[in-house]
Design an enzyme around this catalytic site. Sequence first.
Site, short mmCIF file in Angstrom:
data_model
loop_
_atom_site.label_atom_id
_atom_site.label_comp_id
_atom_site.label_asym_id
_atom_site.label_seq_id
_atom_site.Cartn_x
_atom_site.Cartn_y
_atom_site.Cartn_z
N GLU A 99 0.92 -1.29 -0.13
CA GLU A 99 0.02 -0.06 -0.12
C GLU A 99 0.96 1.29 0.01
O GLU A 99 0.26 2.33 -0.28
CB GLU A 99 -0.97 0.10 1.15
CG GLU A 99 -2.20 -0.98 1.06
CD GLU A 99 -2.97 -0.78 0.13
OE1 GLU A 99 -3.10 0.35 -0.27
OE2 GLU A 99 -3.91 -1.86 0.02
N GLU A 130 8.00 -21.99 8.00
CA GLU A 130 7.95 -21.26 9.06
C GLU A 130 8.99 -21.92 10.14
O GLU A 130 9.49 -21.22 10.92
CB GLU A 130 6.63 -20.98 9.94
CG GLU A 130 6.25 -22.29 10.65
CD GLU A 130 4.90 -21.54 11.28
OE1 GLU A 130 4.75 -22.02 12.46
OE2 GLU A 130 3.95 -21.27 10.59
#
Length: 313
Positions: A99, A130
């Site tokens: 953004e 992960e």
Amino acid sequence: MSDILNRARGPHDLLLAELSTLTTEAIVEDGRDLDMLSTAGLVELMNEHDESVPPAVAVVLPTIAAAIDDIAARMRDGGRLIYIGAGTPGRLGIVDASECPPTFNVDPSLVVGIIAGGDGAIRTAVENAEDDPQGGADALSGIALTEMDVVVGISASGRTPYVVGALEYAAEIGALTVAIACNSNSTIGRVADHAIEVVVGPELIAGSTRLKAGTAQKLVLNMISTIAMIRLGKTYGNIMVDLRATNEKLRARAERTVMLVTDCTPAEAAETLAQSDGSVKIAILMLLRGLSADAARASMATAPSLRAALGAA
């Protein structure tokens, strides 16, 4: 005796023991009969739980502010802001990073989001990614991390090996390190320069940290990127003057922004934006100080913000 027991346990048993100490893994009492509630009751209960998130963020505001000041200083000197996480935290970092170019007209390389498992993990879970601390370090090495950069590691549990490895590598390089976790005394907090630990408590669905923990992480990321950009002169008051007009909505917003700041007509805003090659800052400076496009660009080139340029002009 505890050392003997720990040696006798396997990694799986140790992980179970560790998870049992995390508040994000606990079970809330008002959710024991969750599946028996009406939809209206579930909506009300979930909203009640969500209301606890902003107060939890408020507890750590001084820590967030200190981190942002250090982040802005690094970025002012040419460093990058890099978010890294696995699963939901990784996706939240990518959303926040993506953004920044349209909102603040920054190069996409300035704010970067990295997720364990690569871009494919944005939509589909990549199992075991992960759990690899070296993977986090390799991801940062792959983008040529330097001591000028900032690495923000995001992990609800605060113990994700991928994020731990990334922060440890960043510290070795000399980059500024920030941890965002939802448990106190977190592993990532212990290895970071700034430990932002927003303790939101147990989730409505036990262990589903895309809920309150995810909301808390999003609130903190909003603060980090937005306020860092304010510190870098990307706004004029509370108005986005550095937005990138990449579609019709943003072009209309650019015109409206120029009109709001200068009190000009729509036609004047459109014409001046055309002369400024779409730069809202340049257009405002032209209109408020009566400058040509070239003179306004020269003024902005040596000013840290539009406000400073207006004062100098």
